[in-house]
Every structure is written in C-alpha cells, then in structure tokens.
Design an enzyme around this catalytic site. Structure first.
Site, PDB file in Angstrom:
ATOM      1  N   TYR A 145       0.773  -1.184  -0.014  1.00  0.00           N
ATOM      2  CA  TYR A 145      -0.003   0.042   0.112  1.00  0.00           C
ATOM      3  C   TYR A 145       0.853   1.177   0.071  1.00  0.00           C
ATOM      4  CZ  TYR A 145      -3.768   3.016   1.550  1.00  0.00           C
ATOM      5  OH  TYR A 145      -4.757   4.464   1.558  1.00  0.00           O
ATOM      6  N   ARG A 186     -10.314  -1.183  10.477  1.00  0.00           N
ATOM      7  CA  ARG A 186      -9.893   0.411  10.876  1.00  0.00           C
ATOM      8  C   ARG A 186     -10.502   0.680  12.357  1.00  0.00           C
ATOM      9  NH1 ARG A 186     -10.312   3.504   5.032  1.00  0.00           N
ATOM     10  NH2 ARG A 186     -12.048   2.303   4.343  1.00  0.00           N
ATOM     11  N   SER A 189     -14.288   2.213  13.300  1.00  0.00           N
ATOM     12  CA  SER A 189     -15.417   1.303  13.134  1.00  0.00           C
ATOM     13  C   SER A 189     -15.059  -0.012  13.810  1.00  0.00           C
ATOM     14  CB  SER A 189     -15.276   0.867  11.626  1.00  0.00           C
ATOM     15  OG  SER A 189     -14.033   0.437  11.112  1.00  0.00           O
ATOM     16  N   PHE A 191     -13.854  -0.111  16.956  1.00  0.00           N
ATOM     17  CA  PHE A 191     -14.243   0.374  18.270  1.00  0.00           C
ATOM     18  C   PHE A 191     -15.703   0.301  18.345  1.00  0.00           C
ATOM     19  CE2 PHE A 191      -9.901   2.524  19.948  1.00  0.00           C
ATOM     20  CZ  PHE A 191      -9.368   1.177  19.893  1.00  0.00           C
ATOM     21  N   GLY A 207      -1.835   1.346  23.569  1.00  0.00           N
ATOM     22  CA  GLY A 207      -2.993   2.411  23.423  1.00  0.00           C
ATOM     23  C   GLY A 207      -2.321   3.753  23.334  1.00  0.00           C
ATOM     24  N   THR A 210      -0.800   7.635  18.735  1.00  0.00           N
ATOM     25  CA  THR A 210      -1.893   8.581  18.382  1.00  0.00           C
ATOM     26  C   THR A 210      -2.424   8.518  16.885  1.00  0.00           C
ATOM     27  OG1 THR A 210      -0.255  10.416  17.863  1.00  0.00           O
ATOM     28  CG2 THR A 210      -1.053  10.090  20.249  1.00  0.00           C
ATOM     29  N   ASP A 273       3.522  -0.384  12.649  1.00  0.00           N
ATOM     30  CA  ASP A 273       2.679   0.239  13.010  1.00  0.00           C
ATOM     31  C   ASP A 273       3.010   1.698  13.366  1.00  0.00           C
ATOM     32  OD1 ASP A 273      -0.439   0.433  13.331  1.00  0.00           O
ATOM     33  OD2 ASP A 273       0.105   0.641  15.350  1.00  0.00           O
ATOM     34  N   PRO A 274       2.789   2.832  12.603  1.00  0.00           N
ATOM     35  CA  PRO A 274       3.045   4.118  13.033  1.00  0.00           C
ATOM     36  C   PRO A 274       2.781   4.579  14.480  1.00  0.00           C
ATOM     37  CG  PRO A 274       1.791   4.406  11.180  1.00  0.00           C
ATOM     38  CD  PRO A 274       1.698   2.949  11.780  1.00  0.00           C
ATOM     39  N   ARG A 275       3.600   5.090  15.264  1.00  0.00           N
ATOM     40  CA  ARG A 275       3.288   5.562  16.825  1.00  0.00           C
ATOM     41  C   ARG A 275       2.721   6.858  16.589  1.00  0.00           C
ATOM     42  NH1 ARG A 275       3.890   3.637  20.751  1.00  0.00           N
ATOM     43  NH2 ARG A 275       3.452   5.441  22.147  1.00  0.00           N
TER      44      ARG A 275
HETATM   45  N1  LIG Z   1     -10.497   6.320   4.347  1.00  0.00           N
HETATM   46  C1  LIG Z   1      -9.078   6.640   4.604  1.00  0.00           C
HETATM   47  O1  LIG Z   1      -8.967   7.081   6.018  1.00  0.00           O
HETATM   48  C2  LIG Z   1      -8.063   7.153   3.715  1.00  0.00           C
HETATM   49  C3  LIG Z   1      -6.767   7.467   4.207  1.00  0.00           C
HETATM   50  C4  LIG Z   1      -5.877   7.791   3.142  1.00  0.00           C
HETATM   51  C5  LIG Z   1      -6.156   7.401   1.834  1.00  0.00           C
HETATM   52  N2  LIG Z   1      -7.261   7.124   1.313  1.00  0.00           N
HETATM   53  C6  LIG Z   1      -7.424   6.659  -0.069  1.00  0.00           C
HETATM   54  O2  LIG Z   1      -8.721   7.016  -0.190  1.00  0.00           O
HETATM   55  C7  LIG Z   1      -9.190   6.140  -1.229  1.00  0.00           C
HETATM   56  C8  LIG Z   1     -10.560   5.591  -0.886  1.00  0.00           C
HETATM   57  O3  LIG Z   1     -10.391   5.181   0.354  1.00  0.00           O
HETATM   58  P1  LIG Z   1     -11.742   4.308   1.274  1.00  0.00           P
HETATM   59  O4  LIG Z   1     -11.456   4.678   2.742  1.00  0.00           O
HETATM   60  O5  LIG Z   1     -12.940   4.903   0.420  1.00  0.00           O
HETATM   61  O6  LIG Z   1     -11.392   2.999   0.851  1.00  0.00           O
HETATM   62  P2  LIG Z   1     -12.329   1.749   0.234  1.00  0.00           P
HETATM   63  O7  LIG Z   1     -11.737   0.650   0.202  1.00  0.00           O
HETATM   64  O8  LIG Z   1     -13.822   1.829   1.021  1.00  0.00           O
HETATM   65  O9  LIG Z   1     -12.579   2.376  -1.322  1.00  0.00           O
HETATM   66  C9  LIG Z   1     -11.762   1.798  -2.268  1.00  0.00           C
HETATM   67  C10 LIG Z   1     -12.561   1.517  -3.301  1.00  0.00           C
HETATM   68  O10 LIG Z   1     -11.959   1.363  -4.671  1.00  0.00           O
HETATM   69  C11 LIG Z   1     -12.465   0.050  -5.306  1.00  0.00           C
HETATM   70  N3  LIG Z   1     -11.025  -0.570  -5.932  1.00  0.00           N
HETATM   71  C12 LIG Z   1     -10.316  -1.443  -5.254  1.00  0.00           C
HETATM   72  N4  LIG Z   1      -9.414  -1.689  -6.268  1.00  0.00           N
HETATM   73  C13 LIG Z   1     -10.056  -1.309  -7.537  1.00  0.00           C
HETATM   74  C14 LIG Z   1      -9.450  -1.667  -8.963  1.00  0.00           C
HETATM   75  N5  LIG Z   1      -8.439  -2.452  -9.081  1.00  0.00           N
HETATM   76  N6  LIG Z   1     -10.442  -0.999  -9.877  1.00  0.00           N
HETATM   77  C15 LIG Z   1     -11.483  -0.435  -9.424  1.00  0.00           C
HETATM   78  N7  LIG Z   1     -11.839  -0.082  -8.352  1.00  0.00           N
HETATM   79  C16 LIG Z   1     -11.311  -0.660  -7.136  1.00  0.00           C
HETATM   80  C17 LIG Z   1     -13.018  -0.805  -4.037  1.00  0.00           C
HETATM   81  O11 LIG Z   1     -13.978  -1.692  -4.554  1.00  0.00           O
HETATM   82  C18 LIG Z   1     -13.464   0.401  -3.336  1.00  0.00           C
HETATM   83  O12 LIG Z   1     -15.013   0.610  -3.747  1.00  0.00           O
HETATM   84  C19 LIG Z   1      -8.178   5.275  -1.485  1.00  0.00           C
HETATM   85  O13 LIG Z   1      -7.414   5.294  -2.497  1.00  0.00           O
HETATM   86  C20 LIG Z   1      -7.093   5.020  -0.192  1.00  0.00           C
HETATM   87  O14 LIG Z   1      -6.131   4.823  -0.335  1.00  0.00           O
HETATM   88  C21 LIG Z   1      -8.272   6.876   2.576  1.00  0.00           C
END
Ligand SMILES: NC(=O)c1ccc[n+]([C@@H]2O[C@H](COP(=O)([O-])OP(=O)(O)OC[C@H]3O[C@@H](n4cnc5c(N)ncnc54)[C@H](O)[C@@H]3O)[C@@H](O)[C@H]2O)c1
Length: 320
Positions: A145, A186, A189, A191, A207, A210, A273-275
């Site tokens: 990732y 995550r 969700s 907790f 725990g 942060t 895991d980041p601190r």
């Molecule tokens: N939610 C967060 O806290 C957070 C933090 C940092 C970055 N992001 C980034 O934001 C974006 C959305 O995150 P999210 O929390 O909604 O995650 P999520 O897993 O709910 O959504 C990701 C979506 O991408 C789709 N997907 C995955 N692989 C695919 C592929 N190869 N082709 C087409 N669709 C594909 C999944 O089916 C899903 O609908 C991601 O790129 C994630 O890295 C989210």
C-alpha cells in the site's frame, strides 16, 4: 459549470460520498469500481439519479471514456483488505495510476490522486508537513500500500513534468464516518462495532499511539476544493484533522458515547504500525481556505448511529 466527472473507487467509503457531493453540485458522475471493497449499497441514494452512471471495471485495465475531471480513489484502504492480495494492491495503485493518467492525457482532463499519509511511513517528524520524505519499510506487510501510493505520486509528478498535465495530489489522513465496513479492521469502525456488541475493545500496543481522525464530510470538502484550484497548484496537500488522540482516549470516548459496558483488552502491536500521525494542514489552509469543521463527538455520533447505535445512547450530542 456542469462537468463530466469520473470517480474511480466510487462505490467505496469516501468515493460514494464524493459521488453524492458532485451530483449535488450539478455535475454528471461516472463511477468506476470493481467492488473489491466497495458495494452498490453505498450508492443506493444516487443509483437512480439521472446524472449518475456506474461501470464495473478494474482500473488495472485501460478505460476509454470522455470526461473533464478524474478523482482517482480506487484502492483498498484498510490494512486487512490491502494485505489480503498485496500484489493486486500494488497493481491497483501503480497500473491504475498509469491508466488514469493516460486517460487524463488523452482527454485533457484534470486528474486528482487520493494519496495517503501512509507515504510518510513511521515518521521522524511530527506533525508531518508535505516536504517530509517519509520513513517507509519497502519490504514489510504494509509496503504494498505505502510503496504503491508513493509510486503513484511519482507517476503523477512525472506525467506533469513530461506532459504538463493539470494534476493534483491529496495526502489523506485517517478519515472516518458512515459506510466504513464493520469488518475492515480500521480503528474507529472496530471500536464502535465492538462497543455496540458489548465485545471487548481491542487496543493494539499500550494504546498510547496517536492518530488524527477527520470526518468524511470535511475530507470531501477538501478534495473538491483542491480539484477547483488553478492548474499551477499540484500539491501534494495534506488533508486531515490535526486534532490528535491516543487510542486509549478514542476507546474511552466510544465507550462513553455508546453507553457500552465493553472492557478494553490489549494485544501486541502489528509490524510497522506508526506511533503517531498528525497532519500539518498549514498548506491546505493557505491554498484552499480549508480546515475540518466537524468535532469528534459529532462525527462519532453520526458514525455510531450508522452502525446501529441508538442516538438516545449518544451522550450530549445529536446524531442529526
Ligand atoms: N479512508 C481513509 O482514511 C483514507 C486515508 C488515506 C487515503 N485514502 C485513500 O482514499 C481512497 C478511498 O479510500 P476508502 O477509505 O474509501 O477505501 P474503500 O476500500 O472503501 O474504497 C476503495 C474503492 O476502490 C475500489 N477498488 C479497489 N481496487 C480497485 C480496482 N483495481 N479497480 C476499480 N476499483 C477498485 C473498491 O472496490 C472500493 O470501492 C483510497 O485510494 C485510499 O487509499 C483513504
């Protein structure tokens, strides 16, 4: 002005809220998703909207459509899901970015990458500013990732340098809200579901680590504002909530707000895991006039209500 906007990963947690917001702003929205972690359920409120279209498609394959803007969100975001098939995760980030950049190049569309605070890894500087290069393990379980997203950023900036394309990179920090999956590991969700079920609340480590949590509505506002900036603004721009909380504090707040009798149990910390994690959002404030508005109590109340918690149990706030 009405635009035709592609949202990849539009059936996911963030993507579905973004699609709703863009439709509300009067745009045509094309949602592309392979439903790896997303679902049609997330799109229920907009499925029949006349300006909404959904295509089942994997961004690892080229896509030929005519659009004005692309938000590239496709990628599983929770460790459980992105580590399930790590090769596919890297492919989605890297090949997906190449395909979306290729599409943007062909159509002249403006393209925004949903990058992540994970590109900072386990950081030595705190809070993290955009000029910090990060400390990422290239061969660990999180690397598919973290490194995939880092490479995607590289591709965005190389396309910009080689082809002078309008593009933006948002570095998103932990975001929470309704439509997070109950099983995705995550922390927010997790907790909430544990508290509502009366199960023990699992804290990894002691725990004291942060995180900073941004409510989904604030994050979506930041993404839309970044997309609206002039072509000379590329980012990367941190988007997140700088209010920092320990995992123990979060667990306590969730227990209090759900009225749960759950106890807290401690388990070993997973690798890499980041601190601590906290965005420096000075740049977002300057460029976008943006900062989070939703307090943890209000955001958690809405999220608890989504997971079936009775708003009556939520102390001191309305779940509206
Ligand atoms: N939610 C967060 O806290 C957070 C933090 C940092 C970055 N992001 C980034 O934001 C974006 C959305 O995150 P999210 O929390 O909604 O995650 P999520 O897993 O709910 O959504 C990701 C979506 O991408 C789709 N997907 C995955 N692989 C695919 C592929 N190869 N082709 C087409 N669709 C594909 C999944 O089916 C899903 O609908 C991601 O790129 C994630 O890295 C989210």
């Amino acid at each position: 002005m009405k635009r035709r906007i592609l949202v990849t990963g539009g059936a996911g947690f963030l993507g579905s809220f973004l699609c709703e917001r863009l439709l509300k702003d009067g745009h045509e929205v094309l949602c592309v998703d392979n439903f790896y972690t997303g679902s049609r359920d997330n799109l229920r409120s907009i499925a029949a909207h006349p300006n909404f279209e959904l295509i089942r498609h994997d961004v690892c394959f080229p896509l030929y459509v005519e659009i004005d803007q692309i938000y590239n969100l496709a990628c599983p975001a929770s460790p459980i899901h992105y580590q399930h098939d790590p090769v596919q995760t890297t492919k989605t980030s890297v090949v997906g970015a190449i395909n979306m950049l290729g599409l943007a190049k062909r159509t002249g569309a403006r393209v925004l990458q949903a990058s992540t605070s994970e590109i900072y890894g386990d950081p030595e500087v705190h809070p993290q500013t955009e000029d910090y290069w990060g400390r990422v393990n290239p061969i660990g379980r999180r690397s598919c990732y973290d490194e995939g997203k880092r490479c995607a950023e590289t591709l965005f900036f190389d396309y910009r340098r080689q082809h002078n394309m309008p593009m933006k990179v948002a570095r998103i920090f932990n975001t929470y809200g309704p439509r997070m999956r109950p099983d995705d590991g995550r922390v927010v969700s997790n907790f909430i579901v544990q508290a509502l079920n009366g199960d023990p609340i699992t804290i990894y480590g002691d725990g004291s680590q942060t995180r900073s949590f941004c409510y989904v509505d604030d994050l979506i506002e930041g993404l839309v504002k970044l997309m609206a900036t002039s072509d000379d603004v590329t980012g990367p721009v941190n988007l997140g909530n700088p209010a920092e909380m320990t995992m123990r504090e979060l667990a306590g707040l969730v227990i209090q707000m759900t009225g749960s009798k759950s106890e807290i149990v401690y388990k070993p910390l997973p690798s890499d895991d980041p601190r601590q994690r906290r965005p420096d959002i000075t740049l977002a404030k300057q460029l976008l006039d943006w900062e989070p508005q939703v307090t943890p109590r209000v955001g958690l109340a809405k999220t608890i209500a989504y997971f079936g918690g009775k708003p009556a149990n939520v102390v001191g706030v309305s779940a509206a």
